[in-house]
Design a protein around this motif. Structure first.
Motif, mmCIF file in Angstrom:
data_model
loop_
_atom_site.group_PDB
_atom_site.id
_atom_site.type_symbol
_atom_site.label_atom_id
_atom_site.label_comp_id
_atom_site.label_asym_id
_atom_site.label_seq_id
_atom_site.Cartn_x
_atom_site.Cartn_y
_atom_site.Cartn_z
ATOM 1 N N GLN A 75 4.864 28.322 13.199
ATOM 2 C CA GLN A 75 3.839 27.452 12.587
ATOM 3 C C GLN A 75 3.373 26.367 13.536
ATOM 4 O O GLN A 75 2.275 25.857 13.398
ATOM 5 C CB GLN A 75 4.415 26.773 11.341
ATOM 6 N N ALA A 133 1.769 20.027 9.182
ATOM 7 C CA ALA A 133 1.281 19.815 7.817
ATOM 8 C C ALA A 133 0.231 18.711 7.800
ATOM 9 O O ALA A 133 0.316 17.755 8.555
ATOM 10 C CB ALA A 133 2.438 19.429 6.904
ATOM 11 N N LYS A 191 -0.526 16.968 5.021
ATOM 12 C CA LYS A 191 -0.165 15.895 4.094
ATOM 13 C C LYS A 191 0.620 14.802 4.811
ATOM 14 O O LYS A 191 1.490 15.107 5.645
ATOM 15 C CB LYS A 191 0.709 16.462 2.976
ATOM 16 N N ALA A 212 7.538 16.612 2.705
ATOM 17 C CA ALA A 212 7.850 17.577 1.647
ATOM 18 C C ALA A 212 9.187 17.213 0.994
ATOM 19 O O ALA A 212 9.400 17.456 -0.194
ATOM 20 C CB ALA A 212 7.895 18.982 2.227
ATOM 21 N N ASN A 233 4.852 20.767 -9.803
ATOM 22 C CA ASN A 233 4.297 21.517 -8.663
ATOM 23 C C ASN A 233 4.289 20.621 -7.428
ATOM 24 O O ASN A 233 3.940 19.449 -7.515
ATOM 25 C CB ASN A 233 2.866 21.972 -8.947
ATOM 26 N N GLY A 264 6.747 19.530 -5.872
ATOM 27 C CA GLY A 264 7.836 18.540 -5.883
ATOM 28 C C GLY A 264 8.837 18.722 -4.750
ATOM 29 O O GLY A 264 9.644 17.830 -4.472
ATOM 30 N N GLY A 265 8.844 19.892 -4.112
ATOM 31 C CA GLY A 265 9.747 20.116 -2.977
ATOM 32 C C GLY A 265 10.859 21.110 -3.271
ATOM 33 O O GLY A 265 11.796 21.269 -2.473
ATOM 34 N N LYS A 266 10.762 21.833 -4.398
ATOM 35 C CA LYS A 266 11.837 22.752 -4.806
ATOM 36 C C LYS A 266 12.010 23.890 -3.794
ATOM 37 O O LYS A 266 13.114 24.147 -3.312
ATOM 38 C CB LYS A 266 11.530 23.337 -6.205
ATOM 39 N N SER A 267 10.889 24.560 -3.477
ATOM 40 C CA SER A 267 10.983 25.698 -2.530
ATOM 41 C C SER A 267 11.411 25.204 -1.155
ATOM 42 O O SER A 267 12.157 25.884 -0.440
ATOM 43 C CB SER A 267 9.642 26.399 -2.403
ATOM 44 N N GLU A 307 11.636 31.241 -8.066
ATOM 45 C CA GLU A 307 10.561 31.704 -8.974
ATOM 46 C C GLU A 307 10.157 33.158 -8.780
ATOM 47 O O GLU A 307 8.979 33.449 -8.570
ATOM 48 C CB GLU A 307 9.310 30.847 -8.773
ATOM 49 N N HIS A 339 10.164 27.384 -13.302
ATOM 50 C CA HIS A 339 9.448 26.515 -14.237
ATOM 51 C C HIS A 339 9.797 26.889 -15.674
ATOM 52 O O HIS A 339 9.562 26.114 -16.578
ATOM 53 C CB HIS A 339 7.922 26.655 -14.028
HETATM 54 N N1 LIG Z 1 4.340 26.249 4.609
HETATM 55 C C1 LIG Z 1 3.948 25.006 4.325
HETATM 56 N N2 LIG Z 1 3.258 24.280 5.229
HETATM 57 C C2 LIG Z 1 2.842 23.030 4.970
HETATM 58 N N3 LIG Z 1 3.106 22.377 3.821
HETATM 59 C C3 LIG Z 1 3.792 23.047 2.878
HETATM 60 C C4 LIG Z 1 4.248 24.383 3.079
HETATM 61 N N4 LIG Z 1 4.901 24.784 1.970
HETATM 62 C C5 LIG Z 1 4.857 23.741 1.125
HETATM 63 N N5 LIG Z 1 4.197 22.693 1.670
HETATM 64 C C6 LIG Z 1 3.973 21.377 1.076
HETATM 65 O O1 LIG Z 1 5.242 20.801 0.841
HETATM 66 C C7 LIG Z 1 5.268 20.145 -0.423
HETATM 67 C C8 LIG Z 1 6.405 20.720 -1.270
HETATM 68 O O2 LIG Z 1 6.081 22.080 -1.549
HETATM 69 P P1 LIG Z 1 7.087 23.072 -2.269
HETATM 70 O O3 LIG Z 1 6.521 24.430 -2.153
HETATM 71 O O4 LIG Z 1 8.438 22.834 -1.761
HETATM 72 O O5 LIG Z 1 6.971 22.554 -3.761
HETATM 73 P P2 LIG Z 1 7.486 23.245 -5.089
HETATM 74 O O6 LIG Z 1 8.187 22.183 -5.859
HETATM 75 O O7 LIG Z 1 8.240 24.487 -4.796
HETATM 76 O O8 LIG Z 1 6.101 23.573 -5.758
HETATM 77 P P3 LIG Z 1 5.694 24.695 -6.852
HETATM 78 O O9 LIG Z 1 6.390 24.371 -8.116
HETATM 79 O O10 LIG Z 1 4.220 24.523 -6.974
HETATM 80 O O11 LIG Z 1 6.072 26.022 -6.274
HETATM 81 C C9 LIG Z 1 3.910 20.344 -1.046
HETATM 82 O O12 LIG Z 1 3.186 19.179 -0.822
HETATM 83 C C10 LIG Z 1 3.310 21.508 -0.283
HETATM 84 O O13 LIG Z 1 1.916 21.329 -0.169
#
Ligand SMILES: Nc1ncnc2c1ncn2[C@@H]1O[C@H](COP(=O)(O)OP(=O)(O)OP(=O)(O)O)[C@@H](O)[C@H]1O
Length: 675
Positions: A165, A412, A414, A418, A438, A440-443, A596, A627
């Motif tokens: 990336q 990123a 943002k 994350a 959504n 929130g940073g879970k993944s 998920e 979720h």
């Molecule tokens: N590959 C990536 N590159 C850049 N930013 C990312 C990437 N994956 C996630 N993000 C950002 O990191 C932050 C956390 O994302 P993450 O996917 O961990 O959230 P989540 O809680 O799993 O969300 P959801 O419930 O929507 O799946 C978000 O602001 C997202 O935009």
């Protein structure tokens, strides 16, 4: 218009202190906006110097992998560059002999037969060689291209997620590289061709009326080629900036299958066509042709007239000489010189055209990531084994300790991270559920736990030891990740499942069992080719101009060949789940991350998947992101609630409900839906 822009303002402060100011020029060609850098980025000599070692290494690699083929390939290039010269030379020889016979009116003793035989022999040999080259070239090309693909694949497959990336880490593709090599070699072919043709022209003109003729023949091609070169030496950016054309392109997308359902159900067809015509009318006479084409056609008329007139110089010189001295040129010499000069003119023009390609080729080769991939997730030395002796007996699952972990994705956009200051403990063998809004940073947390990424700061301890100290391959072997990001591979279903445990990917019984556990057995049973079905095969079928519309047997065959099994999102998810169950069978897995995977599954499928996963929980730490956490929260030892990259609550279900905070809010919203 000249605009001054500061260099990238996001560079480090050290660079900011001696910030360089770049300038560029803007021009509009029809729908294209061109920004051309005023400063040259790198000189040709410097670029060639930097590229040479890489190119030599690349060609040496091809040579050592396939020496015979490489030599043949080089011979073909050489032949390509010199055979025209030999042809012109033999033609001139024959023409002179013919002229001698016409002038003397005596064919005896002339070399006409010799010249004719030499020319015919060469034409025959040349034709054989051309035939051989035409046959050998596809083989050479495909072997060299495959070699380059393999080289590039090896590099790309070594790359970890953050490295791939990060900007500037992507390697050149094999196709780009092949094109670059061809363009560089083509340039050398053209150089040899021009040098040999120039030498021939000078040598022919020596006997026939002076080298001035040869010199004058070069004036026009050199002038026109040089005058068009400046542009490509500078860096530039081109983009389409016409709103009407952009809108037309967007509207065109409605005519393919993607939006068919909406077009029909919302009745959009008429509106789309009207909008398209409106945008087309508004576009008016703005040219939409390719940017390069438009740039090429916008030459200065005065320069054009001057160049064309200069093209007549050799003939003016010839005619004036003949007026002054009628014996200065014979008819044959004029024909020979004219023929070789016009050939040379074509070759010089081509050479200057290939200079542009050469520069593109050189900069592509310079982009090769020649060094070994330096992955951002660094490997450790310590071996990781699910249990002290490597057996699964007494295995308890991975234990995690996160201390003040912060993380932002490479590149990123943002500004908020994350993950920010995440601290938590996950007990070995526990079932953990991560919930939250959504984004929130879970993944992301799952990716940090499974060491797909390393945090920017803070510590991750696995079984009491910093995760960075372990060998990454060991950690990955001990983990199974089931997420929505998992894809169906363009391979057979059997391989799609079997590759969960690569060592056993041929074990049909194990694959079948995994398919059952993942809920995929029924759907595979209904497919004509069962486990041998390719879900996303590589299909490449063309047909052209067949009579009878779609009724021709070949048109029907094309339809058959293009058919792919249509699996729904949920069905694909079941195949991916089966892959995870296959992974469990390696006996090495003691951490399971489930992110998920159920969004595409029906309620029963989701319930069964979670039950099957939980029935395999022994000796494994299981972390679920979901979720829809109704069934899971009851069995969860720990629930982590996340918001804006931080852990806002942690505990079991009754504890979190008692807090009446974020988790209780989310839970009550779901509960209300079933009341
Ligand atoms: N590959 C990536 N590159 C850049 N930013 C990312 C990437 N994956 C996630 N993000 C950002 O990191 C932050 C956390 O994302 P993450 O996917 O961990 O959230 P989540 O809680 O799993 O969300 P959801 O419930 O929507 O799946 C978000 O602001 C997202 O935009």
């Amino acid at each position: 218009m000249l605009v001054q822009i500061p260099s990238d303002s996001r560079k480090t402060s050290k660079l900011d202190s001696n910030e360089k100011v770049y300038t560029y020029e803007e021009r509009q060609f029809g729908i294209w906006k061109l920004f051309m850098a005023k400063e040259a980025s790198i000189s040709f000599i410097q670029e060639a110097g930097e590229t040479l070692p890489l190119l030599t290494k690349l060609l040496a690699g091809i040579h050592s992998a396939m020496p015979d083929l490489f030599l043949m390939f080089m011979f073909c290039q050489l032949w390509d560059s010199i055979h025209h010269v030999v042809e012109i030379y033999l033609s001139s020889l024959l023409l002179r002999q013919i002229e001698a016979v016409i002038v003397s009116r005596d064919a005896r003793g002339s070399g006409i037969i010799f010249a004719l035989v030499a020319r015919c022999l060469f034409v025959a040999v040349s034709s054989c060689v051309q035939w051989w080259i035409a046959n050998i070239t596809p083989i050479q090309e495909s072997k060299i291209r495959t070699y380059l693909h393999l080289e590039m694949m090896q590099k790309n497959l070594e790359m970890d997620m953050p490295t791939s990336q990060a900007a500037g880490q992507q390697n050149v593709s094999a196709s780009e590289l092949w094109r670059a090599i061809k363009h560089i070699l083509m340039f050398f072919v053209d150089v040899i061709s021009v040098i040999s043709q120039t030498m021939l022209l000078f040598s022919l003109s020596k006997d026939a009326g002076g080298v001035v003729f040869a010199g004058l023949s070069l004036v026009r091609p050199l002038l026109s080629a040089i005058s068009r070169q400046g542009f490509f030496r500078k860096g530039f950016l081109i983009h389409m900036n016409n709103e009407d054309f952009g809108r037309m392109k967007s509207l065109e997308k409605f005519s393919n299958g993607t939006f068919r359902q909406d077009v029909i159900s919302y009745g959009l067809a008429e509106w789309i066509l009207k909008q398209y015509i409106k945008a087309f009318n508004s576009l008016g006479n703005t040219p939409i042709a390719d940017a390069w084409e438009q740039m090429g056609s916008k030459t200065n008329p005065v320069r054009q007239v001057l160049e064309d007139t200069l093209g007549e110089l050799p003939m003016i010189y010839c005619s004036l000489n003949l007026i002054l001295d009628p014996t200065s040129f014979s008819l044959a010499s004029i024909a020979i010189l004219h023929q070789s000069a016009s050939r040379l003119k074509g070759s010089v023009t081509k050479l200057f055209y290939t200079v542009t390609r050469l520069r593109t080729g050189l900069s592509t080769v310079r982009r090769i990531n020649d060094s070994k991939i330096d992955n951002l997730v660094k490997d450790g030395n310590a071996a990781y084994s699910p249990s002290p002796k490597g057996s699964m007996l007494g295995k308890t699952g991975m234990e995690f300790d996160l201390r003040d972990v912060c993380f932002s994705y490479p590149g990123a956009e943002k500004v908020t991270p994350a993950l920010s200051n995440v601290s938590l403990h996950i007990k070995p063998g526990s079932v953990v559920v991560i919930v939250g809004e959504n984004g929130g940073g879970k993944s992301t947390l799952i990716r940090i736990l499974s060491r797909i990424y390393d945090p920017n700061s803070g510590d991750v301890l696995i079984d009491g030891r910093p995760s960075k100290e372990y060998q990454i391959s060991d950690l990955h072997r001990s983990s199974a990740i089931l997420s929505q990001d998992n894809l169906i591979y363009p391979l057979s279903l059997s391989e799609n499942i079997g590759l969960g445990y690569p060592d056993a990917h041929l074990d049909a019984a194990m694959i079948e069992k995994s398919a059952q556990e993942g809920g995929a057995a029924d759907l595979i049973g209904k497919l004509a080719k069962g486990f041998d079905t390719y879900v996303e095969p590589y299909i490449n079928v063309y047909h052209h101009n067949l009579p009878g519309g779609g009724q021709h047997p070949l048109a029907k065959m094309a339809v058959e060949l293009r058919k792919t099994p249509d699996l729904s999102g949920g069905e694909k998810q079941r195949i991916v789940a089966a892959r995870t169950f296959m992974r469990f069978k390696s006996g090495n897995v003691n951490f399971v991350a489930v992110d998920e995977p159920s969004a595409a599954l029906d309620a029963e499928g989701e319930y069964q998947l979670f039950q099957s996963l939980l029935s395999n929980r022994e000796g494994k730490t299981m972390v679920f992101v979901t979720h829809r956490f109704g069934h899971l929260t009851k069995v969860a030892d720990q629930i982590i609630c996340m918001k804006e990259g931080a852990v806002v609550e942690s505990g079991n279900h009754p504890e979190l409900m008692g807090m009446d905070g974020e988790y209780a809010k989310l839970y009550n919203i779901q509960a209300k839906a079933f009341q």
